[in-house]
Design a protein around this motif. Structure first.
Motif, short mmCIF file in Angstrom:
data_model
loop_
_atom_site.label_atom_id
_atom_site.label_comp_id
_atom_site.label_asym_id
_atom_site.label_seq_id
_atom_site.Cartn_x
_atom_site.Cartn_y
_atom_site.Cartn_z
N ALA A 1 -59.20 96.32 -24.46
CA ALA A 1 -59.53 97.77 -25.56
C ALA A 1 -60.53 98.62 -24.89
CB ALA A 1 -60.38 96.93 -27.35
N ALA B 1 -62.65 100.94 -32.43
CA ALA B 1 -61.50 101.27 -32.35
C ALA B 1 -61.21 103.19 -33.09
CB ALA B 1 -61.08 100.43 -33.49
N ALA C 1 -58.56 100.66 -23.21
CA ALA C 1 -57.69 101.70 -23.14
C ALA C 1 -57.90 103.14 -23.88
CB ALA C 1 -57.01 100.72 -24.87
N PHE D 1 -57.45 102.24 -29.03
CA PHE D 1 -57.39 101.22 -29.88
C PHE D 1 -57.19 101.00 -30.92
CE2 PHE D 1 -60.57 97.56 -30.75
CZ PHE D 1 -59.53 96.60 -30.74
N THR E 1 -53.75 100.13 -26.52
CA THR E 1 -53.68 98.82 -26.83
C THR E 1 -54.45 98.26 -28.90
OG1 THR E 1 -55.35 98.05 -25.23
CG2 THR E 1 -55.63 96.63 -27.01
#
Ligand code: 5RP
Length: 265
Positions: free
Chosen positions: A127, A235, A130, A133, A99
């Motif tokens: 997120a 992330a 995934a 991310f 993502t």
């Protein structure tokens, strides 16, 4: 420049420095992370994401014909459809390869604020679904601490009937005296999310935002809160386009976050 939803090819528009920075971040992230083997791709929201889609489209029909693209809301759904990419949803594809999404601000540890566009519930679902991310943004979003440049506060999606109670909790218990209900600009009344909910923006002082995970969990525990626009430890990397044509990359390593600068070629 207004967000381009995909109807007009972005490349035909003369870009400002900020738009060029967004495009640089988006193109670099797509080149590094959207690989031929990736078949299910999450597409985030905001004004940087059209450049992500533009770069994915440039990978060609042959690669994209077997891929499914999952949107985080109305805007990215339109983008996917207008770009002739295959549209799917996260209930069909609960595991996403990659993502890519925008961010309102990203800190030293790759925590970020999202929800400036009131899409953070679906954005967080994509997120979390995934395997990878990735964040993309212009240089203004690259900060040491959250709340440095993005000062309107943490976006919090709430069910409408609970908003006044949640506002009180935020103002009097959790330390955000200036928390406010987000009002619409071209409509009388509050912003209503793609899920039919309201959004509160809650600014917190620096000492709280230096480590956002504890306040995220406290907000999330308030009854009536649907999702908090703090994405902590989610992330793998963030790409920031810079004014000089370089790209700053913050990347998660086994023990910390590493920063590198990719110089213009
Ligand atoms: O979180 C978001 C929407 O809810 C966006 O990703 C965020 O606001 C960044 O947008 P932009 O790319 O326009 O700066």
């Amino acid at each position: 420049m207004p967000a381009n939803t995909g109807a007009i090819p972005i490349t035909t528009i003369k870009l400002t420095a900020i738009e060029q920075s967004k495009r640089l971040a988006a193109y670099t992230a797509v080149d590094k992370h959207i690989l031929p083997e990736h078949k299910v791709i999450g597409i985030g929201s905001g004004s940087t994401v059209p450049y992500v889609v533009e770069r994915i489209v440039a990978q060609g029909r042959e690669l994209n014909k077997d891929r499914m693209f999952i949107p985080t809301g109305f805007q990215s759904k339109e983008l996917i459809v207008m770009s002739n990419l295959n549209l799917g949803d996260v209930d069909q594809f609960p595991t996403i390869d990659v993502t890519i999404d925008g961010a309102d601000e990203v800190d030293l540890n790759l925590n970020c604020i999202k929800g400036g566009g009131a899409c953070h519930l679906r954005e967080k679902v994509l997120a979390e679904a995934a395997n990878t991310f990735i964040l993309v943004a212009d240089y203004r979003k690259n900060a040491d601490y959250l709340g440095t440049n993005f000062t309107s506060g943490v976006p919090i999606e709430v069910v409408p009937f609970a908003y006044a109670k949640v506002l009180q909790n935020l103002r009097h218990v959790l330390g955000s005296p200036n928390a406010t209900l987000r009002m619409a600009k071209a409509k009388a009344g509050p912003v209503v999310s793609d899920n039919g909910n309201f959004v509160i923006d809650a600014p917190f002082p620096r000492e709280i935002m230096m480590d956002p995970f504890p306040i995220m969990t406290k907000i999330k525990m308030l009854t009536g809160v649907v999702e908090v626009g703090l994405f902590c430890h989610m992330a793998q990397a963030a790409y920031f386009g810079n004014e000089d044509g370089s790209v700053t990359v913050k990347r998660k390593t086994e023990f910390s976050v590493m920063e590198e600068i990719i110089q213009p070629s």
